[in-house]
Scaffold this motif. Structure first.
Motif, PDB file in Angstrom:
ATOM      1  N   ALA A 109       0.859  -1.186   0.000  1.00  0.00           N
ATOM      2  CA  ALA A 109       0.000   0.000   0.000  1.00  0.00           C
ATOM      3  C   ALA A 109       0.892   1.231   0.000  1.00  0.00           C
ATOM      4  O   ALA A 109       1.890   1.281   0.720  1.00  0.00           O
ATOM      5  CB  ALA A 109      -0.916   0.020   1.214  1.00  0.00           C
ATOM      6  N   VAL A 110       0.521   2.212  -0.820  1.00  0.00           N
ATOM      7  CA  VAL A 110       1.222   3.494  -0.849  1.00  0.00           C
ATOM      8  C   VAL A 110       0.205   4.566  -0.493  1.00  0.00           C
ATOM      9  O   VAL A 110      -0.764   4.774  -1.213  1.00  0.00           O
ATOM     10  CB  VAL A 110       1.860   3.771  -2.233  1.00  0.00           C
ATOM     11  CG1 VAL A 110       2.527   5.144  -2.236  1.00  0.00           C
ATOM     12  CG2 VAL A 110       2.856   2.679  -2.590  1.00  0.00           C
ATOM     13  N   TYR A 111       0.446   5.225   0.641  1.00  0.00           N
ATOM     14  CA  TYR A 111      -0.436   6.287   1.112  1.00  0.00           C
ATOM     15  C   TYR A 111       0.244   7.618   0.807  1.00  0.00           C
ATOM     16  O   TYR A 111       1.247   7.962   1.405  1.00  0.00           O
ATOM     17  CB  TYR A 111      -0.699   6.114   2.600  1.00  0.00           C
ATOM     18  CG  TYR A 111      -1.561   7.188   3.250  1.00  0.00           C
ATOM     19  CD1 TYR A 111      -2.368   8.047   2.511  1.00  0.00           C
ATOM     20  CD2 TYR A 111      -1.578   7.331   4.624  1.00  0.00           C
ATOM     21  CE1 TYR A 111      -3.154   9.011   3.112  1.00  0.00           C
ATOM     22  CE2 TYR A 111      -2.369   8.288   5.246  1.00  0.00           C
ATOM     23  CZ  TYR A 111      -3.139   9.129   4.488  1.00  0.00           C
ATOM     24  OH  TYR A 111      -3.926  10.091   5.078  1.00  0.00           O
ATOM     25  N   ASP A 112      -0.316   8.353  -0.149  1.00  0.00           N
ATOM     26  CA  ASP A 112       0.159   9.693  -0.483  1.00  0.00           C
ATOM     27  C   ASP A 112      -0.562  10.642   0.466  1.00  0.00           C
ATOM     28  O   ASP A 112      -1.739  10.971   0.262  1.00  0.00           O
ATOM     29  CB  ASP A 112      -0.156  10.013  -1.947  1.00  0.00           C
ATOM     30  CG  ASP A 112       0.398  11.350  -2.385  1.00  0.00           C
ATOM     31  OD1 ASP A 112       0.495  12.278  -1.554  1.00  0.00           O
ATOM     32  OD2 ASP A 112       0.725  11.474  -3.574  1.00  0.00           O
ATOM     33  N   VAL A 113       0.122  11.060   1.516  1.00  0.00           N
ATOM     34  CA  VAL A 113      -0.513  11.826   2.586  1.00  0.00           C
ATOM     35  C   VAL A 113      -1.036  13.178   2.104  1.00  0.00           C
ATOM     36  O   VAL A 113      -2.195  13.515   2.355  1.00  0.00           O
ATOM     37  CB  VAL A 113       0.443  11.969   3.799  1.00  0.00           C
ATOM     38  CG1 VAL A 113      -0.176  12.832   4.886  1.00  0.00           C
ATOM     39  CG2 VAL A 113       0.795  10.588   4.349  1.00  0.00           C
ATOM     40  N   PRO A 114      -0.250  14.000   1.387  1.00  0.00           N
ATOM     41  CA  PRO A 114      -0.789  15.291   0.929  1.00  0.00           C
ATOM     42  C   PRO A 114      -1.997  15.141  -0.002  1.00  0.00           C
ATOM     43  O   PRO A 114      -2.936  15.929   0.058  1.00  0.00           O
ATOM     44  CB  PRO A 114       0.372  15.949   0.190  1.00  0.00           C
ATOM     45  CG  PRO A 114       1.603  15.271   0.705  1.00  0.00           C
ATOM     46  CD  PRO A 114       1.182  13.871   1.046  1.00  0.00           C
ATOM     47  N   ALA A 115      -1.984  14.131  -0.861  1.00  0.00           N
ATOM     48  CA  ALA A 115      -3.090  13.930  -1.806  1.00  0.00           C
ATOM     49  C   ALA A 115      -4.283  13.235  -1.143  1.00  0.00           C
ATOM     50  O   ALA A 115      -5.401  13.309  -1.653  1.00  0.00           O
ATOM     51  CB  ALA A 115      -2.623  13.106  -3.005  1.00  0.00           C
ATOM     52  N   GLY A 116      -4.059  12.557  -0.035  1.00  0.00           N
ATOM     53  CA  GLY A 116      -5.147  11.843   0.636  1.00  0.00           C
ATOM     54  C   GLY A 116      -5.611  10.614  -0.131  1.00  0.00           C
ATOM     55  O   GLY A 116      -6.787  10.291  -0.130  1.00  0.00           O
ATOM     56  N   THR A 117      -4.652   9.929  -0.784  1.00  0.00           N
ATOM     57  CA  THR A 117      -5.002   8.732  -1.552  1.00  0.00           C
ATOM     58  C   THR A 117      -4.179   7.536  -1.076  1.00  0.00           C
ATOM     59  O   THR A 117      -3.039   7.694  -0.630  1.00  0.00           O
ATOM     60  CB  THR A 117      -4.750   8.929  -3.056  1.00  0.00           C
ATOM     61  OG1 THR A 117      -3.368   9.218  -3.265  1.00  0.00           O
ATOM     62  CG2 THR A 117      -5.613  10.047  -3.617  1.00  0.00           C
ATOM     63  N   VAL A 118      -4.781   6.362  -1.207  1.00  0.00           N
ATOM     64  CA  VAL A 118      -4.085   5.111  -0.899  1.00  0.00           C
ATOM     65  C   VAL A 118      -4.223   4.207  -2.114  1.00  0.00           C
ATOM     66  O   VAL A 118      -5.321   4.040  -2.650  1.00  0.00           O
ATOM     67  CB  VAL A 118      -4.688   4.393   0.329  1.00  0.00           C
ATOM     68  CG1 VAL A 118      -3.974   3.071   0.583  1.00  0.00           C
ATOM     69  CG2 VAL A 118      -4.619   5.272   1.565  1.00  0.00           C
ATOM     70  N   VAL A 119      -3.098   3.631  -2.559  1.00  0.00           N
ATOM     71  CA  VAL A 119      -3.112   2.671  -3.652  1.00  0.00           C
ATOM     72  C   VAL A 119      -2.639   1.337  -3.091  1.00  0.00           C
ATOM     73  O   VAL A 119      -1.505   1.222  -2.623  1.00  0.00           O
ATOM     74  CB  VAL A 119      -2.199   3.108  -4.818  1.00  0.00           C
ATOM     75  CG1 VAL A 119      -2.186   2.047  -5.905  1.00  0.00           C
ATOM     76  CG2 VAL A 119      -2.656   4.445  -5.376  1.00  0.00           C
ATOM     77  N   LEU A 120      -3.550   0.358  -3.099  1.00  0.00           N
ATOM     78  CA  LEU A 120      -3.208  -0.993  -2.669  1.00  0.00           C
ATOM     79  C   LEU A 120      -2.958  -1.824  -3.913  1.00  0.00           C
ATOM     80  O   LEU A 120      -3.699  -1.707  -4.891  1.00  0.00           O
ATOM     81  CB  LEU A 120      -4.352  -1.601  -1.859  1.00  0.00           C
ATOM     82  CG  LEU A 120      -4.606  -0.917  -0.517  1.00  0.00           C
ATOM     83  CD1 LEU A 120      -5.912  -0.156  -0.579  1.00  0.00           C
ATOM     84  CD2 LEU A 120      -4.619  -1.929   0.587  1.00  0.00           C
ATOM     85  N   SER A 121      -1.930  -2.680  -3.873  1.00  0.00           N
ATOM     86  CA  SER A 121      -1.623  -3.493  -5.050  1.00  0.00           C
ATOM     87  C   SER A 121      -1.165  -4.883  -4.633  1.00  0.00           C
ATOM     88  O   SER A 121      -0.639  -5.077  -3.545  1.00  0.00           O
ATOM     89  CB  SER A 121      -0.556  -2.816  -5.905  1.00  0.00           C
ATOM     90  OG  SER A 121       0.617  -2.595  -5.149  1.00  0.00           O
ATOM     91  N   GLY A 122      -1.388  -5.820  -5.561  1.00  0.00           N
ATOM     92  CA  GLY A 122      -0.980  -7.203  -5.334  1.00  0.00           C
ATOM     93  C   GLY A 122      -2.027  -8.015  -4.597  1.00  0.00           C
ATOM     94  O   GLY A 122      -2.129  -7.921  -3.392  1.00  0.00           O
ATOM     95  N   ASN A 123      -2.816  -8.768  -5.336  1.00  0.00           N
ATOM     96  CA  ASN A 123      -3.853  -9.634  -4.750  1.00  0.00           C
ATOM     97  C   ASN A 123      -4.726  -8.891  -3.737  1.00  0.00           C
ATOM     98  O   ASN A 123      -4.828  -9.279  -2.583  1.00  0.00           O
ATOM     99  CB  ASN A 123      -3.237 -10.866  -4.094  1.00  0.00           C
ATOM    100  CG  ASN A 123      -2.591 -11.774  -5.103  1.00  0.00           C
ATOM    101  OD1 ASN A 123      -3.005 -11.834  -6.254  1.00  0.00           O
ATOM    102  ND2 ASN A 123      -1.559 -12.472  -4.672  1.00  0.00           N
TER     103      ASN A 123
END
Length: 162
Positions: A109-123
């Motif tokens: 998971a990559v949480y871009d704190v300023p943008a307020g987005t989380v990208v989860l990847s892999g199954n």
């Protein structure tokens, strides 16, 4: 009546490939106050002042408001121009993201704190009540509570009681 059922069945079959590629998702409980403090606890912390990175490892728990992220390791990257502000969190190793009503699991998971987005990847596996969705990548906008699941999406929906 029979031809109407055939047309509806054929229409549903033709729509399946489009649905399987990407699916919009609403997250009532996955909204988060992206301005709230981020608290991180772990068994160990290694800090590299020159690179501006801090690595938490062992039973890592990240909390922000009602949102919780758990992983084996979380790397904190700070803004280049201000080493006191978090730029992003990169979580790896059995990642779980939970809110009051939803839970998602992934490899990273990559949480871009300023943008307020989380990208989860892999199954990725997302659970919303009795409904379950899986795919390769889930993008979540924490301020709006919306997201998109990509990559061979599979959904199991349980109809509500009538």
């Amino acid at each position: 009546m029979r031809s109407l059922a055939s047309v509806l069945s054929l229409s549903a079959i033709l729509l399946i490939p489009a649905i399987a590629q990407a699916q919009q998702v609403t997250f009532g409980g996955m909204r988060a106050d992206t301005k709230a403090p981020v608290e991180v606890t772990a068994d160990q912390l290694n800090v590299n002042q020159q690179s501006g990175k801090a690595v938490f490892s062992g039973n890592v728990l990240v909390g922000q408001g009602t949102m919780r992220l758990m992983a084996a390791q979380v790397e904190v990257q700070y803004a280049e121009n201000d080493r006191t502000k978090i730029s992003q969190l990169v979580a790896t190793g059995g990642v779980t993201l939970v809110s009051e009503t939803e839970a998602a699991e992934a490899r990273q998971a990559v949480y871009d704190v300023p943008a307020g987005t989380v990208v989860l990847s892999g199954n990725v596996l997302l659970t919303q009540g009795d409904n379950v969705m899986s795919g390769n990548r889930l993008n979540v906008d924490l301020s709006t509570g919306t997201g998109q699941m990509d990559g061979r999406v599979r959904t199991i929906l349980k109809p509500g009681n009538q």
